[in-house]
Design a protein around this motif. Structure first.
Motif, short mmCIF file in Angstrom:
data_model
loop_
_atom_site.label_atom_id
_atom_site.label_comp_id
_atom_site.label_asym_id
_atom_site.label_seq_id
_atom_site.Cartn_x
_atom_site.Cartn_y
_atom_site.Cartn_z
N CYS A 1 -7.59 3.07 5.96
CA CYS A 1 -6.74 3.47 4.84
C CYS A 1 -7.63 3.95 3.69
CB CYS A 1 -5.89 2.29 4.40
SG CYS A 1 -4.82 2.70 3.02
N CYS B 1 -6.38 -3.26 0.79
CA CYS B 1 -5.48 -2.94 1.91
C CYS B 1 -6.12 -3.42 3.21
CB CYS B 1 -5.24 -1.43 1.98
SG CYS B 1 -4.22 -0.98 3.39
N ASN C 1 -5.84 -2.34 6.02
CA ASN C 1 -6.23 -1.21 6.87
C ASN C 1 -7.49 -0.52 6.37
OD1 ASN C 1 -4.39 -1.42 8.85
ND2 ASN C 1 -3.00 0.16 8.08
N CYS D 1 -0.44 3.45 3.38
CA CYS D 1 -0.18 3.10 4.78
C CYS D 1 0.95 2.09 4.92
CB CYS D 1 -1.44 2.60 5.46
SG CYS D 1 -1.99 1.02 4.85
N TRP E 1 -1.11 -5.76 0.83
CA TRP E 1 -2.54 -5.98 0.58
C TRP E 1 -2.92 -7.44 0.65
CZ3 TRP E 1 -5.32 -2.47 -3.47
CH2 TRP E 1 -5.14 -1.12 -3.10
N CYS F 1 0.83 -1.19 0.00
CA CYS F 1 0.00 0.00 0.00
C CYS F 1 0.87 1.25 0.00
CB CYS F 1 -0.90 0.00 1.23
SG CYS F 1 -2.08 1.33 1.21
ZN LIG Z 1 -3.33 1.09 3.01
#
Ligand SMILES: [Zn+2]
Length: 538
Positions: free
Chosen positions: A353, A338, A340, A310, A314, A307
């Motif tokens: 994210c 991702c 996040n 962040c 992934w 990513c």
């Molecule tokens: Zn991310």
């Protein structure tokens, strides 16, 4: 604590038995002294039968043992305790249970058939008693659950309850939330994630105060725990320690095993949810599980996409689309996302994210085409691999030169120290100390140099030859338009050519910049393919 010496002789047999009572006592005292035991109390049984365990001195000894006055009992031969095997065992167990050490002067006894039987029985009985004690305590615990509905093995009450005096009592505030969670799940068809977000919005905190967010698993547990319909099953599982295996924290590893259902104990608990609603929740859960499908999908770029926002790698995952109005089916897509983007923790600390989810096909196709474009001819690849290996070798060589210089310097230093000693500038002690330091440093440097040498030769051989051969093998087929390569071969090529794909999106997420790290990047540059431009959103 005293050391007891027990001796017995029957009147009639005194002469024929050979060992007189005084000889027995003498033997025992001698044994005690040999073992460094003093403070001896003699129990002298004159003219008592070996058939009967009820004898005056034996009674006195058993009382003293029971009172905890005795640490050792010494006896010439087990037969002195009793002629009867059962009596002998009973008395021995009595002593053992009081942690009294029983010593026989006749060590040969152990090797006789009767002696072996005696000791075997003794340990068998000890085993049996131990298991009885265990059974009794666990049965005692079960009784407590059965009779008083006391739930003992619980440290923290389930959400919706409080643990009061070993019983679960409904916590009305939390019970309301539990009912809401079930309603949301069953009637409103909310996902666990949506439920988690709602809980956070409502400011509801999980049971353990130290955790500031709801984890998906705790919500899932609430939706599956039978405690909410008033069933708390106890004694379902038993733990088994795995011999020799340890957990990360160094404790012995344990596994759980289910006991037979007949051994389970149901402790009654006040219900929060009615059975029908609970069943509906279980049904919903089964549906959700089959919907998300445990089907395994292949992801070509698994573990490779990083990513750009962040920094996390992934995941390959699936995405369920809208319901098709005609078929009523929901379509599923493979995609990359991702981790996040939708953290599994809801509440504080859950940073989302902004990167969007990408359909797997589109990015895989893009990367694959990029590979096809770049690896079109053999010479390019071979040259690239050679160049790459050369540059690594060059670096290794340079490091080696530096190391050699350092080693030479240290060797000179060592000579200097010796000269200083010879000229009596430093003492012998000082020289030894300095030399030991220098030698240590030299040793470390030489080890480093050796490791480097190994790396160097491996780089020349393996990395270059093997990898070129592998890639070439595949590439050859590719060039000859062997269109449909199986997944694992494609994956292998990608792994060889790509270390990482970095994805960065612009603010409105319409464009994505893709940066490749690894051999592919070198190849791209060599072929003058412009990969730095921004790609259309995929
Ligand atoms: Zn991310």
């Amino acid at each position: 604590m005293k050391v007891a010496v027990y001796a017995r002789v029957s009147t009639e047999q005194q002469a024929s038995e050979g060992t007189s009572i005084d000889t027995q006592i003498e033997m025992c005292i001698h044994k005690a002294h040999a073992l460094g035991l003093h403070q001896i109390e003699v129990y002298k049984e004159n003219g008592a039968s070996g058939e009967d365990i009820q004898r005056p001195e034996m009674d006195r000894l058993r009382q003293d043992v029971a009172a905890g006055k005795i640490s050792h009992v010494i006896c010439a031969h087990p037969d002195r305790l009793s002629r009867d095997l059962t009596d002998k065992l009973i008395v021995c167990r009595e002593f053992e249970r009081k942690n009294v050490e029983l010593i026989f002067c006749d060590t040969e006894y152990r090797n006789t058939p009767e002696g072996q039987l005696f000791f075997n029985l003794q340990s068998a009985i000890a085993q049996y008693e131990l298991s009885m004690i265990r059974k009794r305590t666990s049965r005692g615990r079960l009784k407590a659950v059965e009779k008083q509905n006391k739930i003992m093995p619980m440290r923290c009450a389930p959400f919706g309850y409080d643990l009061v005096d070993g019983k679960l009592v409904i916590n009305e505030e939390e019970a309301k939330i539990v009912r809401k969670i079930y309603k949301w799940y069953v009637h409103d068809h909310l996902t666990l994630r949506e439920i988690g977000n709602r809980l956070v919005q409502l400011g509801v905190m999980p049971k353990r105060k130290e955790s500031k967010h709801w984890h998906q698993s705790s919500i899932s547990r609430i939706l599956t725990n039978q405690v909410y319909i008033g069933i708390y099953l106890y004694n379902r599982r038993k733990t088994k320690k795995l011999k020799g295996e340890k957990t990360k924290s160094g404790n012995p590893k344990k596994i759980y095993e289910y006991r037979d259902e007949s051994e389970w104990v149901n402790a009654e608990v006040p219900a929060i949810i009615d059975k029908d609603l609970f069943e509906l929740a279980q049904e919903q859960r089964r549906k959700n599980l089959t919907n998300t499908g445990n089907a395994k999908y292949n992801y070509l770029l698994k573990g490779i996409i990083r990513c750009g926002h962040c920094g996390r790698i992934w995941n390959g995952t699936t995405y369920t689309g809208r319901r098709n109005k005609q078929t009523g089916q929901r379509e599923k897509y493979r995609c990359y996302r991702c981790p996040n983007k939708n953290p599994r923790k809801y509440g504080e600390g859950g940073q989302k994210c902004p990167a969007p989810t990408l359909r797997a096909e589109s990015i895989e196709e893009y990367i694959w085409n990029l590979i096809l474009q770049t690896v079109a001819d053999r010479d390019t690849i071979v040259t690239q691999f050679e160049k790459s290996a050369e540059s690594v070798n060059h670096q290794l060589k340079e490091t080696m030169e530096v190391l050699k210089g350092k080693i030479k310097h240290k060797e000179k230093e060592r000579e200097k120290v010796k000269i200083m000693f010879r000229r009596e500038v430093i003492s012998e002690e000082e020289m030894t100390r300095d030399l030991s330091v220098i030698n240590k440093e030299l040793k470390a440097l030489r080890t480093e140099a050796e490791a480097l040498q190994v790396q160097f030769s491996e780089n020349v051989k393996n990395r270059h030859e093997e990898q070129v051969a592998q890639v070439m093998d595949y590439v050859e087929k590719l060039v000859h338009h062997e269109a449909d390569l199986p997944f694992d071969k494609k994956r292998r090529i990608i792994q060889l050519l790509l270390d990482e794909i970095r994805l960065s999106f612009n603010e409105d997420q319409t464009q994505c910049e893709i940066t490749c790290a690894g051999y592919l990047d070198t190849l791209i540059k060599h072929r003058n393919i412009d990969s730095s431009r921004q790609y259309q959103k995929i």
